[in-house]
Design a protein around this motif. Structure first.
Motif, PDB file in Angstrom:
ATOM      1  N   PRO A 195       0.811  -1.219   0.000  1.00 41.82           N
ATOM      2  CA  PRO A 195       0.000   0.000   0.000  1.00 41.82           C
ATOM      3  C   PRO A 195       0.849   1.275   0.000  1.00 41.82           C
ATOM      4  CG  PRO A 195       0.130  -0.888   2.211  1.00 41.82           C
ATOM      5  CD  PRO A 195       0.823  -1.880   1.318  1.00 41.82           C
ATOM      6  N   VAL A 196       0.184   2.373  -0.353  1.00 41.74           N
ATOM      7  CA  VAL A 196       0.826   3.674  -0.236  1.00 41.74           C
ATOM      8  C   VAL A 196       1.232   3.886   1.223  1.00 41.74           C
ATOM      9  CG1 VAL A 196       0.424   6.174  -0.318  1.00 41.74           C
ATOM     10  CG2 VAL A 196      -0.387   4.714  -2.185  1.00 41.74           C
ATOM     11  N   GLY A 197       2.441   4.341   1.427  1.00 42.22           N
ATOM     12  CA  GLY A 197       2.951   4.534   2.780  1.00 42.22           C
ATOM     13  C   GLY A 197       3.931   3.479   3.222  1.00 42.22           C
ATOM     14  N   LEU A 198       4.072   2.387   2.424  1.00 40.72           N
ATOM     15  CA  LEU A 198       5.046   1.347   2.744  1.00 40.72           C
ATOM     16  C   LEU A 198       6.459   1.864   2.427  1.00 40.72           C
ATOM     17  CD1 LEU A 198       5.970  -1.561   3.421  1.00 40.72           C
ATOM     18  CD2 LEU A 198       5.495  -2.134   1.007  1.00 40.72           C
ATOM     19  N   VAL A 199       7.352   1.758   3.378  1.00 40.89           N
ATOM     20  CA  VAL A 199       8.730   2.233   3.200  1.00 40.89           C
ATOM     21  C   VAL A 199       9.697   1.232   3.819  1.00 40.89           C
ATOM     22  CG1 VAL A 199      10.410   4.031   3.806  1.00 40.89           C
ATOM     23  CG2 VAL A 199       8.076   4.676   3.188  1.00 40.89           C
ATOM     24  N   TYR A 200      10.783   0.978   3.093  1.00 44.99           N
ATOM     25  CA  TYR A 200      11.877   0.174   3.628  1.00 44.99           C
ATOM     26  C   TYR A 200      13.075   1.087   3.835  1.00 44.99           C
ATOM     27  CZ  TYR A 200       9.343  -4.107   2.482  1.00 44.99           C
ATOM     28  OH  TYR A 200       8.403  -5.104   2.428  1.00 44.99           O
ATOM     29  N   ILE A 201      13.697   0.961   5.004  1.00 43.47           N
ATOM     30  CA  ILE A 201      14.869   1.757   5.352  1.00 43.47           C
ATOM     31  C   ILE A 201      16.014   0.799   5.621  1.00 43.47           C
ATOM     32  CG2 ILE A 201      15.854   3.415   6.993  1.00 43.47           C
ATOM     33  CD1 ILE A 201      12.868   4.190   7.613  1.00 43.47           C
TER      34      ILE A 201
END
Length: 416
Positions: free
Chosen positions: A366-372
């Motif tokens: 979904p929109v808002g998924l982030v990997y750091i």
């Protein structure tokens, strides 16, 4: 002692700008024990402003205005304040020299009225403004009354009040008020307030008040005492108790910024860092470059690898990985960090990839998924996060979360 807060500006009356200055000043004056008689908003109109100031002086000893100190003809706050108090405007040479220096390569600006900002009612205490071109002033009147003119932009008004006006007002107090701010990251305002709920009693001394600002959560401890030493002694045990509860989230105090805390740690331990950003698009590097203590010594390289092609070209991400797992995946994030280390040799490598929207999201991603991704000497750990909000808010929140992950890792490394 009573005070009136007066915001000057037609744009405020029309609702084009939200008056956050009044809220800030009301809280600060209350902490000083100064009563708020009234809050007023006046447009850029000489007669109306003159009437408002004249009426305010009948009821309050202190009138604090914000706005109307600029170089244009409708910036009339100082002029009308002087008129009401029967004082002529005179040139303040030190302010004029500062303005001349500021506009030394812009003759047009000076010719079009910027010298007006160096004119003050006779007898004024001029308040220099290192954050802008408009100095403020404290104008004494009869019967121990004062009109205090402050600039409108909060980034100029707040430091001027903290550093100049508050010390001036303290001379009229029979006590000292000292505050200490604890700055938290990775903890929402509601969550933070819940953990220290029993300390948030406004009747206590010291008081503890929570605030939210720019993705951070803030706790301000304020003590009232006869002396500064006594006030600080009262603050110490309260701070210790707060740190016992949420210490891992506290990154700094008072004027600390996240980039300053991280920058100091990198420079002091001579840790090189490289950054590759997709979803955050350079925001992380921009924040770190805000540290003025020598980032050039440790910042090796930065990349904005927004497209798949750039991830392959500059970071060595495998095309097979992108096809199998997608650009927004743990696998791609890991290869970004590993490739960044291989190409730069930096001790610390920080990377981001994600979906900021408004399009591009799926049920699985979904929109808002982030990997750091954060690598230390090639050893990479990947953090998965979900952020809510619009595109810009997601990018800002991803930037702050990335910096917090970096901050925590630096703390671990410092402890050995």
């Amino acid at each position: 002692m009573n005070a009136e807060i007066m915001a000057v500006g037609t744009e405020l009356l029309l609702g084009d700008i939200v008056n956050t200055n009044a809220q800030y000043l009301a809280k600060e004056l209350a902490l000083l024990g100064i009563g708020i008689y009234r809050q007023t908003t006046v447009g850029d109109n000489e007669e109306r402003l003159k009437k408002a100031l004249s009426e305010a002086l009948k009821e309050s000893e202190i009138i604090i205005t914000t706005g109307g100190l600029g170089p244009t003809p409708d910036d009339i706050t100082k002029e009308v304040s002087g008129m009401v108090l029967g004082k002529e405007l005179i040139l303040h040479e030190p302010s004029y020299e500062v303005i001349l220096s500021y506009f030394k390569h812009n003759d047009r600006a000076m010719a079009n009225g910027n010298q007006k900002q160096a004119m003050f009612p006779e007898g004024s205490i001029v308040l220099d403004n290192p954050n802008g071109t408009a100095p403020g002033c404290i104008i004494p009147g009869e019967n121990n009354r004062f009109i205090i003119n402050l600039p409108g932009p909060p980034k100029e008004m707040i430091p001027m009040f903290e550093n100049k006006v508050k010390p001036f007002l303290m001379q009229f107090m029979d006590h000292t008020i000292i505050s200490k701010t604890l700055r938290c990251i990775g903890l929402g305002e509601w969550d933070m307030a819940t953990r220290v709920k029993d300390l948030l009693d406004e009747s206590k001394n010291p008081t503890v008040a929570p605030y939210a600002k720019d993705g951070e959560a803030i706790l301000r401890i304020t003590a009232k005492a006869a002396t500064e030493a006594e006030a600080r002694a009262m603050i110490a045990p309260v701070e210790e108790e707060i740190r016992n509860r949420i210490g891992e989230y506290i990154y700094g105090t008072d004027e600390d910024t996240l980039q300053d805390v991280i920058g100091r740690e990198l420079v002091e331990h001579d840790r090189s860092i490289a950054i590759a950003e997709s979803v955050t698009g350079g925001m992380i590097a921009s924040r770190l470059l805000g540290y003025e203590g020598g980032m050039s010594k440790v910042l090796a390289e930065t990349f904005v690898t927004y497209s798949n092609e750039s991830k392959v070209k500059y970071l060595g991400v495998k095309e097979e990985t992108l096809k199998s797992h997608g650009a927004v995946s743990e696998e791609t994030c890991r290869e970004m960090a590993e490739g960044l280390h291989e190409r730069t040799g930096a001790e610390i490598c920080l990377v981001t990839t994600g979906i900021a929207g408004p399009t591009g999201g799926t049920e699985e991603k979904p929109v808002g998924l982030v990997y750091i991704g954060l690598g230390v000497k090639g050893q990479v750990e990947v953090h998965k996060r979900y952020f809510t909000g619009g595109r810009e808010k997601i990018r800002v929140r991803a930037t702050i979360a990335s910096l917090d992950i970096l901050r925590r890792k630096l703390n671990e490394l410092a402890k050995g």
